[in-house]
Design a protein around this motif. Structure first.
Motif, PDB file in Angstrom:
ATOM      1  N   PRO A 133      13.070  -4.395  65.285  1.00 45.69           N
ATOM      2  CA  PRO A 133      13.551  -5.550  66.044  1.00 45.69           C
ATOM      3  C   PRO A 133      12.416  -6.440  66.541  1.00 45.69           C
ATOM      4  O   PRO A 133      11.321  -5.966  66.846  1.00 45.69           O
ATOM      5  N   ALA A 134      12.742  -7.733  66.614  1.00 44.23           N
ATOM      6  CA  ALA A 134      11.751  -8.683  67.123  1.00 44.23           C
ATOM      7  C   ALA A 134      11.562  -8.516  68.626  1.00 44.23           C
ATOM      8  O   ALA A 134      10.482  -8.805  69.160  1.00 44.23           O
ATOM      9  N   ASP A 135      12.612  -8.096  69.324  1.00 47.57           N
ATOM     10  CA  ASP A 135      12.544  -7.907  70.778  1.00 47.57           C
ATOM     11  C   ASP A 135      12.748  -6.424  71.076  1.00 47.57           C
ATOM     12  O   ASP A 135      13.882  -5.972  71.288  1.00 47.57           O
ATOM     13  N   PRO A 136      11.681  -5.637  71.132  1.00 47.67           N
ATOM     14  CA  PRO A 136      11.810  -4.186  71.343  1.00 47.67           C
ATOM     15  C   PRO A 136      12.498  -3.825  72.660  1.00 47.67           C
ATOM     16  O   PRO A 136      13.200  -2.814  72.739  1.00 47.67           O
ATOM     17  N   VAL A 137      12.295  -4.657  73.690  1.00 43.81           N
ATOM     18  CA  VAL A 137      12.878  -4.337  74.994  1.00 43.81           C
ATOM     19  C   VAL A 137      14.405  -4.415  74.926  1.00 43.81           C
ATOM     20  O   VAL A 137      15.112  -3.501  75.358  1.00 43.81           O
ATOM     21  N   ARG A 138      14.918  -5.513  74.380  1.00 39.39           N
ATOM     22  CA  ARG A 138      16.368  -5.661  74.275  1.00 39.39           C
ATOM     23  C   ARG A 138      16.964  -4.613  73.338  1.00 39.39           C
ATOM     24  O   ARG A 138      18.058  -4.104  73.564  1.00 39.39           O
ATOM     25  N   LEU A 172      22.201   1.046  64.844  1.00 41.39           N
ATOM     26  CA  LEU A 172      21.134   0.420  65.639  1.00 41.39           C
ATOM     27  C   LEU A 172      19.852   1.236  65.573  1.00 41.39           C
ATOM     28  O   LEU A 172      18.746   0.692  65.456  1.00 41.39           O
ATOM     29  N   LEU A 173      19.998   2.550  65.631  1.00 35.58           N
ATOM     30  CA  LEU A 173      18.833   3.430  65.650  1.00 35.58           C
ATOM     31  C   LEU A 173      18.057   3.384  64.339  1.00 35.58           C
ATOM     32  O   LEU A 173      16.824   3.442  64.331  1.00 35.58           O
ATOM     33  N   LEU A 174      18.787   3.243  63.218  1.00 31.26           N
ATOM     34  CA  LEU A 174      18.155   3.329  61.893  1.00 31.26           C
ATOM     35  C   LEU A 174      17.987   1.973  61.225  1.00 31.26           C
ATOM     36  O   LEU A 174      17.666   1.896  60.040  1.00 31.26           O
ATOM     37  N   ALA A 175      18.206   0.906  61.984  1.00 27.93           N
ATOM     38  CA  ALA A 175      18.142  -0.442  61.407  1.00 27.93           C
ATOM     39  C   ALA A 175      16.717  -0.814  61.024  1.00 27.93           C
ATOM     40  O   ALA A 175      15.749  -0.434  61.684  1.00 27.93           O
ATOM     41  N   GLU A 176      16.604  -1.545  59.922  1.00 27.54           N
ATOM     42  CA  GLU A 176      15.333  -2.130  59.491  1.00 27.54           C
ATOM     43  C   GLU A 176      15.566  -3.594  59.155  1.00 27.54           C
ATOM     44  O   GLU A 176      16.677  -3.964  58.734  1.00 27.54           O
ATOM     45  N   ALA A 235      15.784  -1.568  72.890  1.00 33.08           N
ATOM     46  CA  ALA A 235      15.802  -0.309  73.638  1.00 33.08           C
ATOM     47  C   ALA A 235      16.962  -0.276  74.616  1.00 33.08           C
ATOM     48  O   ALA A 235      17.609   0.764  74.807  1.00 33.08           O
ATOM     49  N   GLU A 236      17.248  -1.404  75.260  1.00 36.30           N
ATOM     50  CA  GLU A 236      18.367  -1.470  76.206  1.00 36.30           C
ATOM     51  C   GLU A 236      19.695  -1.262  75.481  1.00 36.30           C
ATOM     52  O   GLU A 236      20.566  -0.530  75.965  1.00 36.30           O
TER      53      GLU A 236
END
Length: 408
Positions: free
Chosen positions: A182-187, A175-179, A189-190
């Motif tokens: 993300p389209a939804d930065p808030v979700r 998840l941390l290194l995915a490219e 980050a959660e």
């Protein structure tokens, strides 16, 4: 050589049976005394109940004592359930984040208490002292077996826990290194916070991501600190370093990765970790081509020129063919010398003496070459855009080793 005679085996069977009867009668109370003393010495030890509601530790102590006495009395009890209980004790130590040291101390305490009571019973039924000494030795051998069972349970639980931790850590790294981002930065980050919490990794503000090159198939993993995420399952292991600018961090990384090659990407905000990984990957590729030094963990921030100029080979080569076309008519050796002189002039904008010192030649040689350069490019050589492109392609060629490095 004949086997040593057993003092315990020489004790009359009637006396051994009487010893066992008295001991078995007292074992329930003895087990409770041992359990109570353990609770007193280790008040933070939370008892785990069995299905019947009894503390598991009490059940294990009682069964182990019964099995030992029955075995020494010649009544072979095939039921080894107590051994599984002691394996469970080892597993519980892992689950509670404790080592086996305290558990072994409890076992030794229990054996000492049991031996004192068994010695009293032995005196009551007139078991000879040599036989009781042999019984004591058997008791400590029996203790070693119980410790081994707990160690087995501990090792199995630790392996499962480590396997689960690595699985959760890999999910965090994915998840941390995915490219792409993300389209939804808030979700995102959660989700990142939730996965980090499951492996006990405090989310840092900034990270740097490293890509490592294995020195050999059986290479031992770098001994990084616990807050560094390390994924050894990849062909090129990855490492996420939190707070890379913290005091002492570079030196700790240098020591931990001794013997490894690799590249540490630039420090970036946590959400941009994939970008740091991307630069580290580029740097490792250049190392494998021999264009960056290998044999240690290099920092991308110390090799920005190479990382910016070398990866876009096709683009740089296309610009070079166009902008350095005038050199084609000069021959390979002389063309290279003119290119080196042109680059020194572009970098310094100095006079002939300064450029000559940089190249290690006579100033008159530099003046001659500069006149040739102006003849080849004409007034265009004064155009800022052309000079910028010329410097780019010439620096790239120097990084590749096509041009000599400055003498000073």
């Amino acid at each position: 050589m004949p086997p040593l005679r057993s003092a315990w085996q020489d004790v009359p069977r009637t006396r051994v049976r009487r010893f066992a009867e008295l001991a078995l009668d007292e074992l329930p109370l003895l087990a409770e005394d041992i359990f109570r003393e353990i609770r007193r010495e280790y008040p933070n030890l939370a008892p785990t109940p069995t299905e019947s509601g009894e503390p598991m530790a009490l059940v294990g102590i009682r069964r182990a004592l019964e099995h030992f006495v029955q075995h020494k009395a010649g009544e072979h009890d095939e039921a080894e359930d107590h051994r599984r209980v002691f394996q469970e004790f080892g597993r519980l130590q892992v689950m509670n984040g404790r080592s086996l040291d305290s558990l072994q101390a409890m076992y030794r305490m229990g054996v000492r208490m049991a031996w004192r009571r068994l010695a009293e019973i032995g005196q009551k039924v007139h078991i000879p002292a040599p036989a009781m000494y042999e019984l004591a030795e058997s008791g400590f051998e029996y203790l070693d077996g119980l410790v081994a069972e707990s160690m087995r349970g501990y090792a199995e639980a630790a392996a499962r826990q480590e396997s689960e931790r690595l699985r959760l850590q890999r999910r965090l790294l994915e998840l941390l290194l995915a490219e792409p981002r993300p389209a939804d930065p808030v979700r995102h980050a959660e989700a990142l916070a939730e996965r980090a919490a499951r492996v006990g990794w405090p989310l840092p503000e900034r990270v740097a991501v490293a890509v490592l090159v294995r020195p050999g198939r059986e290479a031992v993993a770098p001994a990084v600190s616990g807050d560094v995420l390390l994924d050894m399952e990849c062909e090129r292991p990855r490492m996420v370093v939190p707070d890379p600018g913290a005091a002492g961090r570079p030196e700790l990384l240098r020591r931990a990765t001794a013997g490894w090659s690799g590249a540490l990407g630039p420090p970036v905000p946590l959400a941009a970790a994939a970008a740091s990984l991307r630069w580290a990957t580029v740097a490792v590729r250049l190392m494998e081509r021999g264009l960056l030094p290998s044999g240690e963990l290099l920092h991308c921030t110390e090799h920005t020129e190479a990382l910016v100029l070398l990866p876009p080979d096709e683009l740089i080569d296309a610009v070079a063919r166009e902008r350095l076309a005038p050199l084609a008519q000069c021959g390979a050796t002389h063309g290279r010398r003119l290119a080196e002189t042109l680059l020194a002039w572009l970098e310094t904008r100095g006079g002939a003496p300064e450029i000559a010192a940089r190249l290690g030649v006579h100033p008159q040689t530099v003046r001659y070459r500069l006149r040739q350069i102006r003849d080849l490019w004409g007034d265009e050589v004064d155009d800022p855009d052309l000079r910028f492109e010329l410097e780019l392609v010439l620096r790239a060629q120097r990084l590749r080793g096509d041009l000599a490095a400055p003498a000073t």
